[in-house]
Scaffold this active site. Structure first.
Site, PDB file in Angstrom:
ATOM      1  N   ASP A   4       0.817  -1.215   0.000  1.00 44.29           N
ATOM      2  CA  ASP A   4       0.000   0.000   0.000  1.00 44.29           C
ATOM      3  C   ASP A   4       0.851   1.266   0.000  1.00 44.29           C
ATOM      4  O   ASP A   4       2.029   1.245   0.384  1.00 44.29           O
ATOM      5  CB  ASP A   4      -0.860   0.054   1.284  1.00 44.29           C
ATOM      6  CG  ASP A   4      -1.871  -1.067   1.350  1.00 44.29           C
ATOM      7  OD1 ASP A   4      -1.974  -1.841   0.377  1.00 44.29           O
ATOM      8  OD2 ASP A   4      -2.552  -1.167   2.393  1.00 44.29           O
ATOM      9  N   HIS A  10       3.783  -2.196   3.063  1.00 43.88           N
ATOM     10  CA  HIS A  10       3.818  -0.838   2.506  1.00 43.88           C
ATOM     11  C   HIS A  10       5.150  -0.626   1.783  1.00 43.88           C
ATOM     12  O   HIS A  10       6.209  -0.758   2.418  1.00 43.88           O
ATOM     13  CB  HIS A  10       3.654   0.193   3.633  1.00 43.88           C
ATOM     14  CG  HIS A  10       2.339   0.094   4.343  1.00 43.88           C
ATOM     15  ND1 HIS A  10       2.105  -0.855   5.323  1.00 43.88           N
ATOM     16  CD2 HIS A  10       1.188   0.782   4.192  1.00 43.88           C
ATOM     17  CE1 HIS A  10       0.854  -0.729   5.746  1.00 43.88           C
ATOM     18  NE2 HIS A  10       0.275   0.253   5.074  1.00 43.88           N
TER      19      HIS A  10
END
Ligand code: ZN
Length: 262
Positions: free
Chosen positions: A77, A219
């Site tokens: 993400d 991430h």
């Protein structure tokens, strides 16, 4: 009448009859010859164009059946990040693994070439909103506009329109769900790689909580996550097939609902 009879006589001359016969034989030969490709038979003949040659030279991975083999989907993400995403892409290539990136529209607009790179290297791209605000605090109109803006940024960068959406902070309530027309993807393994930013802790958490059908939340904006990836993949590959979210869930286009794993 007289003129007609004269014309008939002309047609009936021996040389005219012979000429007509020769023409008829030529047409008949053309029609019946199996060597000649006539327009009516052209559809039976394989047409090799430069595009067709290109398609024939591409090799496709055999689809994985995640109902029969243990699969895992890694998701990244908040990118793309010019500092971290290229490192992540290289490590994924080294392990020949395809993942799903949930991109933030604002970052997409700043790094369109990197978005194309993610797509060209065979990864799936999802929408992670334009502004990364808490959607439960927005109005329905703001939610729809925010998603559409990110969608436009991603397609403008040259990637296909995402079918998957991940809410910022996983913040999804009934109101948010009713105003998101895409498939919502959450996760069920969370190493919280944003918290301590220690690669070994991230590896340890993922390896101890991984299970068949898991969606793992990472991430591609932290160096510690990039550092965790190589050792993490080396271990995961011993047990799991690593696939994209759409492969893991066998999602048809436009599938509604929210998914946390398989
Ligand atoms: Zn996020």
């Amino acid at each position: 009448m007289v003129r007609l009879r004269e014309q008939y006589k002309k047609l009936a001359r021996p040389q005219t009859v012979v000429s007509l016969f020769v023409v008829a034989v030529m047409i008949g030969g053309w029609f019946w010859s199996p060597q000649i490709i006539r327009p009516s038979r052209a559809a039976d003949v394989p047409i090799i164009t430069p595009l067709a040659q290109h398609v024939q030279s591409v090799t496709f991975n055999v689809p994985v059946d995640c109902s029969k083999v243990p699969c895992l989907a890694l998701t990244f993400d908040d990118g793309p990040s010019p500092a971290i995403t290229p490192q992540v892409l290289d490590i994924l290539d080294k392990h020949n693994v395809k993942v799903t990136f949930f991109l933030i529209g604002l970052h997409v607009a700043d790094n369109p070439a990197l978005v194309r790179e993610i797509h060209v290297r065979g990864h799936e791209i999802g929408n992670h909103s334009w502004s990364h605000r808490k959607f439960s605090e927005l109005s329905p109109n703001q939610i729809e506009k925010d998603i559409a803006k990110a969608q436009y940024a991603i397609t403008s960068a040259g990637a296909p329109a995402p079918r998957l959406f991940r809410a910022p902070y996983g913040d999804v309530n009934a109101m948010v769900r009713s105003h998101v027309s895409m498939t919502v993807v959450s996760w069920n393994v969370d190493p919280e790689d944003w918290r301590d930013r220690k690669a070994d802790k991230v590896v340890e958490h993922v390896l101890s909580t991984a299970k068949p059908g898991a969606i793992i939340d990472l991430h591609d904006i932290y160096q510690s996550t990039a550092d965790a990836l190589d050792p993490m993949l080396t271990e995961l590959e011993k047990t799991y097939q690593l696939v994209t979210v759409s492969e893991l869930l066998s999602l048809p286009s436009g599938q509604p609902g929210i998914f946390y794993g398989r």
